[in-house]
Design an enzyme around this catalytic site. Structure first.
Site, PDB file in Angstrom:
ATOM      1  N   ASN A 105       0.880  -1.171   0.000  1.00 58.82           N
ATOM      2  CA  ASN A 105       0.000   0.000   0.000  1.00 58.82           C
ATOM      3  C   ASN A 105       0.916   1.220   0.000  1.00 58.82           C
ATOM      4  O   ASN A 105       1.505   1.555   1.022  1.00 58.82           O
ATOM      5  CB  ASN A 105      -0.884  -0.024   1.256  1.00 58.82           C
ATOM      6  CG  ASN A 105      -1.707   1.248   1.395  1.00 58.82           C
ATOM      7  OD1 ASN A 105      -1.744   2.089   0.491  1.00 58.82           O
ATOM      8  ND2 ASN A 105      -2.372   1.410   2.531  1.00 58.82           N
ATOM      9  N   HIS A 114      -9.529   1.295   4.839  1.00 57.98           N
ATOM     10  CA  HIS A 114      -8.267   1.443   5.571  1.00 57.98           C
ATOM     11  C   HIS A 114      -8.519   2.364   6.768  1.00 57.98           C
ATOM     12  O   HIS A 114      -9.326   3.294   6.673  1.00 57.98           O
ATOM     13  CB  HIS A 114      -7.190   2.031   4.651  1.00 57.98           C
ATOM     14  CG  HIS A 114      -5.825   1.974   5.256  1.00 57.98           C
ATOM     15  ND1 HIS A 114      -5.398   2.886   6.195  1.00 57.98           N
ATOM     16  CD2 HIS A 114      -4.806   1.090   5.104  1.00 57.98           C
ATOM     17  CE1 HIS A 114      -4.167   2.556   6.578  1.00 57.98           C
ATOM     18  NE2 HIS A 114      -3.789   1.471   5.926  1.00 57.98           N
ATOM     19  N   GLU A 140      -6.960   4.763   7.854  1.00 60.89           N
ATOM     20  CA  GLU A 140      -6.751   6.187   7.546  1.00 60.89           C
ATOM     21  C   GLU A 140      -7.994   6.768   6.871  1.00 60.89           C
ATOM     22  O   GLU A 140      -8.349   7.923   7.084  1.00 60.89           O
ATOM     23  CB  GLU A 140      -5.489   6.348   6.688  1.00 60.89           C
ATOM     24  CG  GLU A 140      -4.228   6.119   7.520  1.00 60.89           C
ATOM     25  CD  GLU A 140      -3.061   5.503   6.788  1.00 60.89           C
ATOM     26  OE1 GLU A 140      -3.001   5.572   5.552  1.00 60.89           O
ATOM     27  OE2 GLU A 140      -2.184   4.929   7.479  1.00 60.89           O
ATOM     28  N   GLU A 155      -5.485  -4.911  10.471  1.00 61.68           N
ATOM     29  CA  GLU A 155      -4.463  -3.891  10.672  1.00 61.68           C
ATOM     30  C   GLU A 155      -4.747  -3.143  11.972  1.00 61.68           C
ATOM     31  O   GLU A 155      -5.531  -2.179  11.969  1.00 61.68           O
ATOM     32  CB  GLU A 155      -4.472  -2.884   9.509  1.00 61.68           C
ATOM     33  CG  GLU A 155      -4.089  -3.470   8.175  1.00 61.68           C
ATOM     34  CD  GLU A 155      -3.465  -2.426   7.256  1.00 61.68           C
ATOM     35  OE1 GLU A 155      -2.462  -2.755   6.624  1.00 61.68           O
ATOM     36  OE2 GLU A 155      -3.958  -1.285   7.190  1.00 61.68           O
ATOM     37  N   GLY A 209       2.574   2.060  10.878  1.00 59.90           N
ATOM     38  CA  GLY A 209       3.579   3.117  10.817  1.00 59.90           C
ATOM     39  C   GLY A 209       4.298   3.376  12.129  1.00 59.90           C
ATOM     40  O   GLY A 209       5.018   4.361  12.259  1.00 59.90           O
ATOM     41  N   SER A 220       3.358  -2.352  10.345  1.00 58.19           N
ATOM     42  CA  SER A 220       4.804  -2.449  10.593  1.00 58.19           C
ATOM     43  C   SER A 220       5.417  -3.774  10.163  1.00 58.19           C
ATOM     44  O   SER A 220       6.330  -4.289  10.814  1.00 58.19           O
ATOM     45  CB  SER A 220       5.116  -2.157  12.064  1.00 58.19           C
ATOM     46  OG  SER A 220       4.785  -0.820  12.368  1.00 58.19           O
TER      47      SER A 220
HETATM   48  P1  13P Z   1       2.999   0.209   7.698  1.00 58.82           P
HETATM   49  O1  13P Z   1       3.459  -1.075   7.067  1.00 58.82           O
HETATM   50  O2  13P Z   1       3.756   1.406   7.262  1.00 58.82           O
HETATM   51  O3  13P Z   1       2.879   0.076   9.186  1.00 58.82           O
HETATM   52  O4  13P Z   1       1.501   0.465   7.159  1.00 58.82           O
HETATM   53  C1  13P Z   1       0.581  -0.553   7.200  1.00 58.82           C
HETATM   54  C2  13P Z   1      -0.600  -0.157   6.412  1.00 58.82           C
HETATM   55  O5  13P Z   1      -1.311   0.755   6.756  1.00 58.82           O
HETATM   56  C3  13P Z   1      -0.855  -0.900   5.163  1.00 58.82           C
HETATM   57  O6  13P Z   1      -2.116  -0.633   4.677  1.00 58.82           O
END
Ligand code: 13P
Length: 247
Positions: A10, A94, A96, A166, A172, A208
């Site tokens: 992603n 997601h 976000e 997730e 992140g 992560s």
């Molecule tokens: P990271 O791998 O940067 O933690 O992000 C995960 C993510 O949100 C994938 O959709």
């Protein structure tokens, strides 16, 4: 035969035509027979993905989609448009999108439905925030999020559904969920899927994931792949995750 682990990148809001060209070339060169890899890129780079990844086994798709089919929805992109273009998968719900753009469970469910109806694979994200986890609400949150998608799911959606667990606090942060946490939540989601008649859905873990922890996380029961954010921007690291998936 054990199905290959599905490793999806992603890219989020990252990239440029120049940067992408280098990354696509490296992925194409490094992808091994039997790998199942895909990258979800920003909308303007779908054309570049289509062109650059032609003839390779690497899939590509989008990170969001409109719940609407057509009409006066300025700035939106429909599932039919993405399918028309050749997209294979779309990330839906997601965290976000949920937290920054106010997408609720019902909206996520409508988007997943739209993606499946257009013949693409919806990758539906579920996951609890840190405060929800600390309150002991993890199971309740993820099952509620998945239940909304399963509620009126069409046969197409049930057939093509991919679910990504997730945990929001792991995204992140550099701090992936523990094997125990992943095992527990994935078992719960698997049970919920099977109860709804969804057999064989892929369950990905995201948060992560990097080359150094991919082997461990991908070995957990009911983990069929990974949804990778930051580490997917580094082709070498992403390919090392693919290698861990092979091992
Ligand atoms: P990271 O791998 O940067 O933690 O992000 C995960 C993510 O949100 C994938 O959709």
């Amino acid at each position: 035969m054990v199905a290959a682990k599905y490793i999806v990148g992603n890219w989020k809001l990252h990239g440029s035509v120049q940067e992408n060209a280098v990354r696509f070339a490296a992925l194409k060169a490094g992808c091994q027979p039997g790998d199942t890899l895909a990258v979800c890129v920003p909308f303007p780079y779908l054309a570049q993905a289509q062109q650059a990844l032609q003839g390779s086994a690497i899939g590509w798709g989008a990170q969001n989609v409109s719940e609407h089919a057509k009409g006066a929805f300025t700035g939106e992109v429909s599932a039919a448009m993405l399918a028309d273009f050749g997209c294979g998968c779309v990330i839906v719900g997601h965290s976000e999108r949920r937290s920054l753009y106010g997408e609720d469970d019902a909206t996520v469910a409508r988007k997943a439905q739209a993606v499946a109806e257009a013949g693409m694979m919806p990758i539906v994200c579920v996951g609890e925030t840190l405060s929800e986890r600390e309150c002991g609400d993890t199971a309740q949150v993820v099952t509620r999020q998945l239940a909304a998608v399963l509620a009126d799911a069409s046969e197409e959606l049930k057939r093509g559904l991919v679910v990504a667990y997730e945990p929001v606090w792991a995204i992140g942060s550099g701090r992936a969920a523990s094997e125990e946490d992943v095992r527990e939540v994935h078992a719960l989601l698997r049970g919920q899927l099977e109860q709804a008649g969804v057999i064989g859905a892929r369950l990905l873990y995201g948060g992560s994931v990097k080359a150094s922890n991919a082997g461990t996380l991908l070995n957990v029961v009911n983990v069929d792949g990974a949804l990778v954010g930051g580490a997917s921007l580094d082709a070498e690291e992403f390919l090392a995750i693919a290698q861990a998936a092979r091992a």
